[in-house]
Design an enzyme around this catalytic site. Structure first.
Site, PDB file in Angstrom:
ATOM      1  N   CYS A 109       0.847  -1.197   0.000  1.00 39.37           N
ATOM      2  CA  CYS A 109       0.000   0.000   0.000  1.00 39.37           C
ATOM      3  C   CYS A 109       0.887   1.254   0.000  1.00 39.37           C
ATOM      4  CB  CYS A 109      -0.992  -0.042   1.156  1.00 39.37           C
ATOM      5  SG  CYS A 109      -2.383   1.115   0.937  1.00 39.37           S
ATOM      6  N   HIS A 157      -3.458  -4.983  -0.582  1.00 39.08           N
ATOM      7  CA  HIS A 157      -3.187  -5.482   0.766  1.00 39.08           C
ATOM      8  C   HIS A 157      -3.155  -7.009   0.741  1.00 39.08           C
ATOM      9  CE1 HIS A 157      -3.569  -1.769   3.196  1.00 39.08           C
ATOM     10  NE2 HIS A 157      -4.355  -1.376   2.207  1.00 39.08           N
ATOM     11  N   GLU A 191      -2.427  -8.985   3.074  1.00 41.29           N
ATOM     12  CA  GLU A 191      -2.951  -9.518   4.335  1.00 41.29           C
ATOM     13  C   GLU A 191      -4.470  -9.588   4.349  1.00 41.29           C
ATOM     14  OE1 GLU A 191      -3.051  -5.077   5.150  1.00 41.29           O
ATOM     15  OE2 GLU A 191      -1.989  -6.488   3.857  1.00 41.29           O
TER      16      GLU A 191
END
Length: 213
Positions: A88, A193, A195
């Site tokens: 990001c 992202h 994650e």
């Protein structure tokens, strides 16, 4: 055991990133110590460096400078050649400069500018939020086993535009194409992202933990 320095500089969802890196290591049975840190000595000696980031480019850069870890990161990444990944705004900080709220110098590890997304479809909103498909521009070890067209989770109003097209690994489209991933030597970054990107995101993180550029 390899040490992965997850940089804590006041920006980024550190716990989510830490949890995802640990899960990625578990799935591949990798011996990795994920350490959330702002300690320059630890960063300088780390085997891998991971830089998260959410918010404005300028505030993230200021936070990075305030911690004193930039020189340690530079020593690890360029002095010793350890693998680096930014996500990001951590990915955007790789650029020469960001154009949000004026001009802010970046790390200049990937030459280019961070510019606001300008969709050519007026029905598309900014920020660009949610799942989007990525298009792989060229093969890269970080995307091994990840399909072209895989969906990743994005949350961005700006994107890095590299000066050299050979630094682009993947793109996405939001009323026009933008850079979704870059890589040059031992430095890489992704706009999305991982994650939050479920199986594909965990595969990318596991690939990073195994990456030997």
């Amino acid at each position: 055991m390899q040490t992965v320095a997850l940089i804590d500089y006041g920006s980024g969802n550190l716990r989510s990133a830490e949890k995802a890196l640990r899960e990625a290591a578990r799935r591949r049975a990798l011996d990795a110590d994920i350490v959330v840190t702002a300690d320059p000595d630890l960063v300088a000696k780390a085997d891998r460096v991971f830089l998260p980031g959410v918010g404005a480019f300028a505030s993230c850069r200021a936070g990075l400078d305030a911690t004193g870890v930039y020189e340690a990161m530079n020593q690890a990444v360029h002095g010793r050649g350890v693998p680096f990944m930014g996500i990001c705004v951590g990915h955007q900080l790789l650029a020469t400069e960001g154009l949000e709220f004026g001009v802010t110098p970046g790390l200049n590890w990937i030459q280019g500018q961070v510019k606001k997304l300008e969709p050519n479809d007026p029905t598309l909103t900014i920020p660009h939020m949610g799942w989007n498909a990525i298009s792989l521009v060229r093969p890269h070890a970080l995307f091994a086993g990840i399909d072209d067209g895989a969906h990743m989770y994005f949350a961005n109003s700006f994107a890095l535009t590299p000066s050299h097209v050979e630094d682009v690994v993947a793109t996405a489209d939001h009323g026009g194409p933008f850079t979704a991933a870059v890589a040059k030597d031992n430095v890489a970054g992704v706009q999305f992202h991982p994650e939050k990107s479920q199986a594909s995101g965990l595969a990318l993180l596991a690939n990073f933990l195994e990456w030997r550029p």
